[in-house]
Design an enzyme around this catalytic site. Structure first.
Site: not given
Ligand SMILES: [Zn+2]
Ligand SMILES: *[C@@H]1O[C@H](CO)[C@@H](O)[C@H](O)[C@H]1NC(C)=O
Length: 406
Positions: A158, A207-208, A260, A353
């Site tokens: 990620d 992005e996060e 992704d 995550h």
């Molecule tokens: Zn992520």
């Protein structure tokens, strides 16, 4: 036409994933979506495929145990506005500059729940004068966590691994893209349409989400770049006559491919959009030819041998529509009518995550296989011929294009 688009964010847990969704209404798709339709991709020969799958070594850039690999350089905590983030960005930029790609660092600030932050998307284009491009993208930031030990999160799948795959692809295709540019300039390339298309790599920043994934706390870089490109009008160009007078940067994108959450074993990828189902099928076809040829077999790994490998792609059901439901960097482009191929593992890797999304989450034969799929797929997409470097005369090429591309 008024199409509803369902979205759950990529960053909800699986339970809420199914239930928490937001309905957006799509603006009218731009003309562009229908302007670049489906086209036929020529298949590489088995000799061309074997050149591509061995040269350069498809593992060296992705071996996280080798400190000199692209992946090892990226696999560090790299939340926005940190020194490590700058290090990774500079590494990506210098790697692509060394290959003679044009770099645009798209810098901007935005307000986040933890204050104003500076972001920088990296846009690398092989031939900035080309009138059209295919975009391959991934995000290079890692998720911000305020406290130890979570702030050591490295986001291996990620999206460190996808970024390293993009750099590997740039290195692999670079000589082929250059030899075609040269032939085009020398007037030897007669397949104008494709020869005038370039490859662009976009490394999205931000992005996060900093706190919880919402419309305003997520995909900072993608939102900025899509907005900017939709209001940047391009210079008239004789090859662009078909694009109309008010063509924008955005309208010159043939497809945006977003990678992704890749690098963990046996991912499952869906086709999300009817418009690009044919392109999804083209990638499945690349996988099948590579798998059947034995190219996935690595080391003593038997699970990827011909006859025993299992596809990474879910069979398309008749139900595929233009409804996407995983929120990610493609969304601001999709909403502006850009044609999207979203290559994301779904279900997400189980380490998603968490601190376990580190070197141990990655599987070398899987990453190697992704590299091979991307190499062959992008070559076929761009009509590049890997044999070109060894021996190629223009006349030989013409015969081949006439028979194969007619
Ligand atoms: Zn992520
Ligand atoms: C920066 O990356 C290094 C690894 O190269 C890591 O040890 C360090 O903790 C990172 N710094 C921060 C602030 O995350």
């Amino acid at each position: 036409m008024n199409t509803a688009w369902l979205s759950t964010s990529k960053c909800h847990s699986f339970h809420s994933f199914l239930f928490l969704f937001v309905v957006f209404s799509l603006p009218l798709p731009s003309l562009q979506a229908s302007f670049f339709g489906k086209r036929t991709l020529p298949s590489l020969t088995s000799k061309e495929i074997s050149i591509l799958t061995t040269t350069p070594d498809p593992l060296k850039n992705l071996d996280p145990h080798n400190p000199a690999s692209h992946l090892a350089k990226i696999l560090i905590p790299r939340a926005p506005e940190t020194d490590n983030h700058t290090f990774v960005r500079n590494y990506i930029v210098s790697t692509l500059k060394a290959l003679n790609w044009h770099i645009d660092e798209d810098q901007f600030t935005d307000v986040t729940p933890i204050g104003q932050k500076r972001f920088t998307n990296v846009v690398a284009t092989k031939d900035p004068s080309a009138s059209r491009r295919v975009v391959l993208s991934a995000h290079f930031d890692s998720k911000y966590f305020p406290t130890y030990p979570h702030n050591q999160f490295v986001g291996a799948t990620d999206s460190a691994a996808p970024c390293a795959m993009m750099l590997d692809l740039a290195e692999t295709l670079n000589p082929l893209l250059e030899s075609r540019m040269k032939q085009f300039q020398d007037g030897l390339e007669d397949d104008d349409d494709i020869a005038d298309m370039t490859l662009q790599l976009v490394f999205f920043d931000g992005e996060e989400a900093f706190v919880d994934w919402t419309d305003t706390d997520s995909i900072y870089g993608a939102r900025h770049l899509a907005e900017k490109w939709s209001t940047t009008y391009i210079q008239p160009h004789n090859k662009r006559r078909l694009m109309g007078l008010h063509a924008t940067e955005l309208s010159t994108i043939e497809h945006l491919i977003l990678l992704d959450l890749l690098g963990a074993p046996q991912p499952l990828i869906r086709s999300y959009y009817l418009d690009t189902a044919w392109l999804f099928d083209a990638m499945v076809s690349v996988e099948r030819r590579l798998g059947d040829s034995g190219a996935f077999t690595y080391d003593k790994e038997k699970g990827m041998a011909p006859g025993s490998w299992r596809s990474y792609f879910r069979p398309r059901t008749g139900k595929t529509s233009n409804y996407g439901y995983v929120g990610d960097d493609h969304v601001p482009f999709l909403r502006r009518g850009v044609s999207i191929l979203h290559i994301i593992a779904e279900p997400f890797p189980h380490v998603w995550h968490t601190l376990q999304d580190d070197i141990h989450a990655l599987d070398l034969p899987t990453m190697r296989r992704w590299n091979l799929i991307l190499r062959v797929f992008m070559c076929e997409y761009l009509h590049l011929r890997p044999g070109d470097l060894e021996s190629r005369s223009p006349s030989k090429h013409r015969e081949r294009s006439d028979s194969e591309l007619a």
